[in-house]
Design a protein around this motif. Structure first.
Motif, PDB file in Angstrom:
ATOM      1  N   THR A 199      34.614  34.004  28.150  1.00 25.81           N
ATOM      2  CA  THR A 199      35.424  34.745  29.108  1.00 25.81           C
ATOM      3  C   THR A 199      34.823  34.703  30.505  1.00 25.81           C
ATOM      4  O   THR A 199      35.539  34.803  31.505  1.00 25.81           O
ATOM      5  N   GLU A 200      33.497  34.575  30.579  1.00 23.34           N
ATOM      6  CA  GLU A 200      32.759  34.493  31.850  1.00 23.34           C
ATOM      7  C   GLU A 200      33.069  35.678  32.757  1.00 23.34           C
ATOM      8  O   GLU A 200      33.310  35.542  33.950  1.00 23.34           O
ATOM      9  N   ALA A 201      33.030  36.870  32.161  1.00 18.40           N
ATOM     10  CA  ALA A 201      33.390  38.077  32.898  1.00 18.40           C
ATOM     11  C   ALA A 201      32.185  38.873  33.376  1.00 18.40           C
ATOM     12  O   ALA A 201      32.350  39.828  34.141  1.00 18.40           O
TER      13      ALA A 201
ATOM     14  N   ASN B 209      40.951  37.645  21.685  1.00 22.54           N
ATOM     15  CA  ASN B 209      41.194  38.280  22.978  1.00 22.54           C
ATOM     16  C   ASN B 209      40.002  38.160  23.931  1.00 22.54           C
ATOM     17  O   ASN B 209      39.968  38.829  24.965  1.00 22.54           O
ATOM     18  N   GLY B 210      39.037  37.318  23.574  1.00 22.25           N
ATOM     19  CA  GLY B 210      37.955  37.000  24.499  1.00 22.25           C
ATOM     20  C   GLY B 210      36.771  37.930  24.496  1.00 22.25           C
ATOM     21  O   GLY B 210      35.942  37.866  25.411  1.00 22.25           O
TER      22      GLY B 210
ATOM     23  N   ASP C 235      39.233  43.415  37.781  1.00 19.16           N
ATOM     24  CA  ASP C 235      39.077  42.633  36.554  1.00 19.16           C
ATOM     25  C   ASP C 235      38.291  43.400  35.496  1.00 19.16           C
ATOM     26  O   ASP C 235      38.631  43.360  34.302  1.00 19.16           O
TER      27      ASP C 235
ATOM     28  N   ALA D  48      33.098  32.002  20.433  1.00 23.13           N
ATOM     29  CA  ALA D  48      34.152  32.561  21.282  1.00 23.13           C
ATOM     30  C   ALA D  48      35.481  32.689  20.547  1.00 23.13           C
ATOM     31  O   ALA D  48      36.202  33.677  20.726  1.00 23.13           O
TER      32      ALA D  48
ATOM     33  N   ILE E 145      39.641  44.456  31.774  1.00 24.51           N
ATOM     34  CA  ILE E 145      38.932  44.111  30.540  1.00 24.51           C
ATOM     35  C   ILE E 145      38.622  45.368  29.728  1.00 24.51           C
ATOM     36  O   ILE E 145      38.821  45.403  28.506  1.00 24.51           O
TER      37      ILE E 145
ATOM     38  N   THR F 294      32.946  46.523  27.300  1.00 21.65           N
ATOM     39  CA  THR F 294      33.540  46.119  26.026  1.00 21.65           C
ATOM     40  C   THR F 294      32.848  46.789  24.859  1.00 21.65           C
ATOM     41  O   THR F 294      33.499  47.360  23.971  1.00 21.65           O
TER      42      THR F 294
ATOM     43  N   ALA G 136      33.149  29.785  30.932  1.00 20.96           N
ATOM     44  CA  ALA G 136      34.514  29.462  30.539  1.00 20.96           C
ATOM     45  C   ALA G 136      34.635  28.034  30.020  1.00 20.96           C
ATOM     46  O   ALA G 136      35.474  27.756  29.152  1.00 20.96           O
TER      47      ALA G 136
ATOM     48  N   VAL H  25      31.908  37.399  26.036  1.00 23.58           N
ATOM     49  CA  VAL H  25      32.360  37.963  27.306  1.00 23.58           C
ATOM     50  C   VAL H  25      31.658  37.338  28.496  1.00 23.58           C
ATOM     51  O   VAL H  25      32.266  37.096  29.548  1.00 23.58           O
TER      52      VAL H  25
END
Length: 382
Positions: free
Chosen positions: A64-66, A50-51, A6, A116, A10, A74, A59, A55
């Motif tokens: 994005t909760e990444a 695109n989130g 993931d 967001a 990203i 990023t 969510a 980041v």
């Protein structure tokens, strides 16, 4: 340090958008062309779609909760293409993070989706003042309760994205009689609030496409529920968010340096002197070898700090080490790249002179290198 699938996806998506849309606009944005500023704002919306503007936000509020590692990747990718956009992305993400961390449920539901999805083109931190830079406990901006409202008065300095930010996190003294640093609170103030006045845009050495302004509060009235986190708890909030923001600035510095070194590598492979490419000569080879080693070390420090933060472990010292090393290594790298270009590197026909200007601020904002050394030393010697 290996990335998850993931995280790789990203990073790849951020690089693709950055190279396709941000990089072609970066030079014109640096020159201050009006059309480039419009493209810059459109690119902020594209990144949000695109989130990439929230980041690490949950969510359920549109984020994005990444995770922190994805955030660092990023910022590196965006900064590699356009440093001015990179710092905007970094700060906006940190505004979202502080709301997610200490905001009320109503504040989260109101503001995080707007960060967001790009409704707020950017977020801004209003902390620095003329007499409170490295010493945020010395703030003079005041917030006084009047009825069911807070009234803000004071001025902030060097506020990133102030010209187009939709939301400001503002620190102010709420108990002037408290011990230094104990009577400070944080507030959320939306753009357009009467009494919030954005000053002129600063004429900077680098990252010229990112607006940096003074922000003034003149009897600025905000509702009681604009208080962010606990009353008088602002200093702790600022210290925590600055630590997280240092990961972003470290990643930004790395992205800028990587762009400079990649340009230099391409140049020395093509440029010939004494009948052979410069890249075939030992001197330039060693310059590249040393620089590559430093940038890889910087990358690992950044990922280590991000991993600690994601795991909920103490990360302040690691973030300071990453920010200190990455920003200073990035400056060495950009100057090495400029040297490898020779005289051509000093000319604006090539982007390395812009990279050298853009990277300079990374050892200053989000805490100077000297402050990072103090933090590292105090933690080590405690």
């Amino acid at each position: 340090m290996l990335l998850t699938e993931d995280q790789e996806l990203i990073a790849d998506a951020a690089r693709r958008i950055a190279q396709e849309h941000l990089a072609p606009n970066a030079a014109a944005l640096d020159r201050g062309e009006p059309a480039a500023r419009e493209a810059f704002l459109a690119n902020l919306e594209r990144l949000a779609a695109n989130g990439f503007m929230a980041v690490d936000a949950p969510a359920e509020y549109g984020g994005t909760e990444a995770g922190t590692t994805a955030f660092a990747l990023t910022v590196e990718a965006v900064g590699n293409a356009c440093a001015a956009t990179g710092v905007t992305v970094s700060v906006t993400n940190m505004v979202g993070e502080v709301i997610a961390s200490v905001g009320s449920e109503e504040q989260k539901r109101t503001h995080l989706p707007r960060l967001a999805d790009g409704t707020y083109k950017a977020g801004a931190f209003c902390l620095t003042e003329a007499s409170a830079g490295s010493d945020p406990a010395a703030l003079t901006t005041r917030a006084v309760m009047s009825g069911n409202e807070w009234v803000l008065n004071g001025s902030k300095l060097y506020i990133t994205s102030a010209a187009y930010a939709g939301l400001f996190v503002v620190w102010a003294v709420t108990d002037p009689d408290a011990p230094k640093g104990k009577g400070i609170s944080a507030f959320l103030v939306e753009a357009g609030t009467p009494g919030l006045v954005v000053g002129r845009e600063e004429d900077k050495l680098g990252q010229r496409g990112s607006a940096t302004n003074a922000v003034h509060f003149e009897d600025c009235r905000i509702p009681a529920d604009a208080l962010l986190g606990p009353l008088h708890g602002g200093f702790r909030i600022a210290a925590g968010e600055l630590a997280g923001g240092r990961i972003g600035i470290a990643a930004l510095a790395l992205g800028i340096a990587r762009a400079a070194v990649d340009a230099a590598i391409a140049h020395i492979k093509e440029r010939e002197q004494f009948g052979r490419p410069i890249a075939a000569m030992q001197g330039p080879q060693w310059m590249i070898a040393d620089t590559e080693t430093e940038l890889e070390a910087a990358r690992l420090l950044i990922l280590q700090a991000a991993a600690l933060k994601e795991a909920g472990r103490p990360f302040g010292k690691a973030a300071s080490m990453a920010k200190l090393y990455a920003s200073e290594a990035a400056q060495r790298a950009t100057y090495t790249a400029l040297q490898l270009f020779g005289g051509a590197g000093y000319i604006r026909d090539h982007p390395v002179e812009r990279y050298a200007r853009d990277v300079r601020i990374t050892t200053i904002y989000e805490g100077t290198s000297e402050i990072q050394r103090l933090i590292i030393a105090r933690d080590t010697l405690a």
